[in-house]
Design an enzyme around this catalytic site. Structure first.
Site, mmCIF file in Angstrom:
data_model
loop_
_atom_site.group_PDB
_atom_site.id
_atom_site.type_symbol
_atom_site.label_atom_id
_atom_site.label_comp_id
_atom_site.label_asym_id
_atom_site.label_seq_id
_atom_site.Cartn_x
_atom_site.Cartn_y
_atom_site.Cartn_z
ATOM 1 C CB SER A 64 45.264 -79.482 32.935
ATOM 2 O OG SER A 64 44.095 -78.971 33.491
ATOM 3 C CG ASP A 278 44.611 -76.368 30.815
ATOM 4 O OD1 ASP A 278 43.885 -76.341 31.831
ATOM 5 O OD2 ASP A 278 44.470 -77.216 29.911
#
Ligand code: 16G
Ligand code: MG
Length: 560
Positions: A64, A278
């Site tokens: 992420s 992400d």
């Protein structure tokens, strides 16, 4: 289970001795070079989970918003949800088992969960753009195959796209086609139909600047943009062509530093947004005519969305219920606005998407957002039924029902999704004829401050009431209560982080100065009562000054 083959392949993905990791709210996350064995083992675990649920399971390789050098892995359950809690524990046990104990742990999990090993397994795999991701996703695939599972490697995907694929595959494509083309078409069709209904859509060609955090969001938005180009033009920044992933850009940077990303030129009153690495988080922002930066975070996004959905429900005249789910980090002004002005019930859960998602499922329409920009809206089958019955309704109601139908198609029901949320927001702004400033003006955020405190063992802090009150150590909550009383419109709470070895402190009050003081005083209380280590917490101003001197920016970064 071919134990011989497992042992042989496992040795090719050997675990570094003594390394202990935990499957947390966002799966496993650490330096990429420590993750090969974890990936292989998560491939094994995904195959077992697939056998047990007789469904497709997803595995996403991403870290992420973490630095580019990190990586991580997360399993996706059959309806696109986060992994069930008992399997999170299995994941931790399996990842930490020493080489010689691997077989026993695997057999243990299979027995505990009554997995029929003869059952077929199917696992879908996706990955972000990190340099380490391709090799690591291959290790996941090795794990799946050695247990006799089948797989489909989607290659580069945003996290929410992988959730979408899993959801589609397990609902017999009723939700949508499990391909990128299917995702782009479903969302774009709903978006373009919505925009057509906006009275001012012809007058003003809509455009938006998007900071893609130098991540996967850039690739996927670029693939998608021509599907909806007639309704919205997106200008991509930090698209990965030069900068480093998440470095000085992206939703996490913008939210925690409260300033625009590097690499994006912003003219006054232009609508801008940032994705995280992400693409499952989004925040909006703009510069006003005086050059002041205004952040529009997850709370204001939830407010815009839930107000609009509530209006549609009133239009249709139905008694379907709507609820908004937030966490303790939601700005007090947002909660007050939703409850008192919009008359929408608000619920608070613990931090972490799975808690919010779960609560939101209790409503006909459940809107959930974390302040950091993770969120979506969920719709019950009762809403879909009402829409089907709307054929018989009068024109105006039919129109509202049609809009609701498009909005449902536009939201990713499987996970918070920056691309999908962005299109929902753009559609609502167009339909309501709202500028970014008018949206921002719905309410004024209370000044707030977040700090971190280092303690010897953060588990000494336990909380209740959705993390808003500390139960242990003794005396801490009383100390916080006394401090909060000294300021106006104030609130503070502390919680152990789920992703870092720190205790997080949050404070808000009527002025920035008060919020800063309160946060500092609460940090001192934590330091004294919860076993602080290292240097005593310093006042926010001092921290800012020191960091500015070293070009580091504020130190209150809430890494989520
Ligand atoms: C994870 C969570 C996020 C949460 C954050 C809190 C998911 C997919 N992600 O990133 O929702 O806000 O942890 O981090 O659940 P903290 O416990 O370190 O404050
Ligand atoms: Mg993310």
């Amino acid at each position: 289970m071919d134990l011989g083959a497992i042992t042989k392949y496992s040795a090719l993905h050997a675990k570094p001795n003594g390394l202990i990791l935990q499957y947390g709210t966002a799966g496993f996350r650490t330096k990429a070079e420590h993750l090969d064995h974890v990936m292989f083992r998560m491939g094994l675990l995904a195959a077992l989970r697939s056998k047990q649920t007789k469904s497709t399971i997803g595995v996403m390789v991403t870290a992420s918003h973490n630095p580019e050098e990190d990586n991580g892995v997360k399993l996706v359950d059959p309806l696109g949800e986060m992994l069930a809690p008992s399997w999170e524990e299995h994941a931790t046990c399996l990842a930490n088992a020493e080489e010689q104990d691997m077989q026993t742990v695997l057999i243990d999990i299979s027995e505990k969960e009554a997995v029929n090993l003869q059952q077929d397994a199917f696992v879908v795999v996706g990955r972000d753009t990190r340099p380490s991701s391709e090799k690591l996703s291959q290790s996941v695939i090795d794990g799946v195959t050695v247990l006799g599972g089948q797989f489909h490697d989607y290659g580069l995907l945003t996290t929410p796209q992988l959730h979408y694929m899993v959801y589609c595959r397990n609902t017999g494509s009723r939700y949508g086609k499990a391909t990128l083309e299917g995702y782009y078409q479903k969302l774009s069709k709903a978006f373009v139909e919505l925009i057509k209904q906006a009275s001012c859509s012809g007058d003003e060609y809509r455009s938006l600047k998007v900071d893609c955090a130098n991540g996967i969001g850039a690739l996927k938005l670029r693939e998608m943009e021509h599907y909806f180009a007639q309704a919205l033009s997106v200008q991509l920044f930090n698209d990965g062509s030069k900068g480093k992933l998440n470095h000085l850009c992206g939703a996490d940077f913008v939210k925690s530093h409260q300033k625009p990303p590097q690499g994006m030129e912003i003219k006054s009153n232009e609508r801008c947004c940032s994705f995280d690495g992400d693409a499952d988080r989004i925040v909006y922002y703009y510069h006003d005519a005086d050059g002041h930066f205004h952040l529009i975070d997850g709370d204001k996004i939830a407010t815009l969305i839930s107000s609009f959905l509530k209006e549609l429900l009133v239009e249709i005249g139905e008694s379907l219920n709507i609820g908004v789910v937030q966490t303790a980090y939601a700005n007090g002004s947002s909660t007050r606005y939703l409850e008192e002005v919009m008359k929408v019930p608000v619920y608070c859960t613990k931090t972490g998407v799975k808690h919010l998602h779960h609560k939101a499922q209790e409503f006909d329409i459940g809107v959930y957002f974390e302040a950091n920009g993770h969120g979506t809206a969920l719709f019950s089958t009762a809403v879909e039924m009402k829409i089907k019955q709307s054929e018989q309704l009068e024109e105006k109601k039919r129109k509202a029902a049609k809009m609701l139908e498009n909005i449902i198609d536009l939201f990713n029901q499987a996970a918070g999704d920056a691309i999908s949320d962005m299109l929902v927001i753009e559609a609502i702004l167009a339909l309501k004829g709202l500028t970014v400033q008018q949206w921002d003006a719905l309410y004024t955020d209370l000044p707030n401050r977040q700090l971190k405190v280092q303690v010897a063992d953060r588990r000494v802090i336990s909380t209740t009431n959705a993390e808003r009150q500390a139960v242990t150590p003794p005396g801490l909550q009383e100390a916080i209560n006394d401090l909060v009383k000294k300021y106006k419109l104030s609130r503070a709470f502390v919680r152990p982080s789920g992703t870092e070895d720190v205790v997080r402190v949050y404070a808000e009050a009527d002025s920035q100065e008060s919020a800063d003081h309160l946060a500092h005083e609460v940090s001192l209380a934590v330091f004294q009562l919860a076993g602080g280590i290292g240097e005593r917490p310093q006042p926010a101003e001092t921290i800012c000054n020191i960091n500015n001197a070293f070009g580091l920016g504020p130190a209150n970064k809430h890494t989520v």
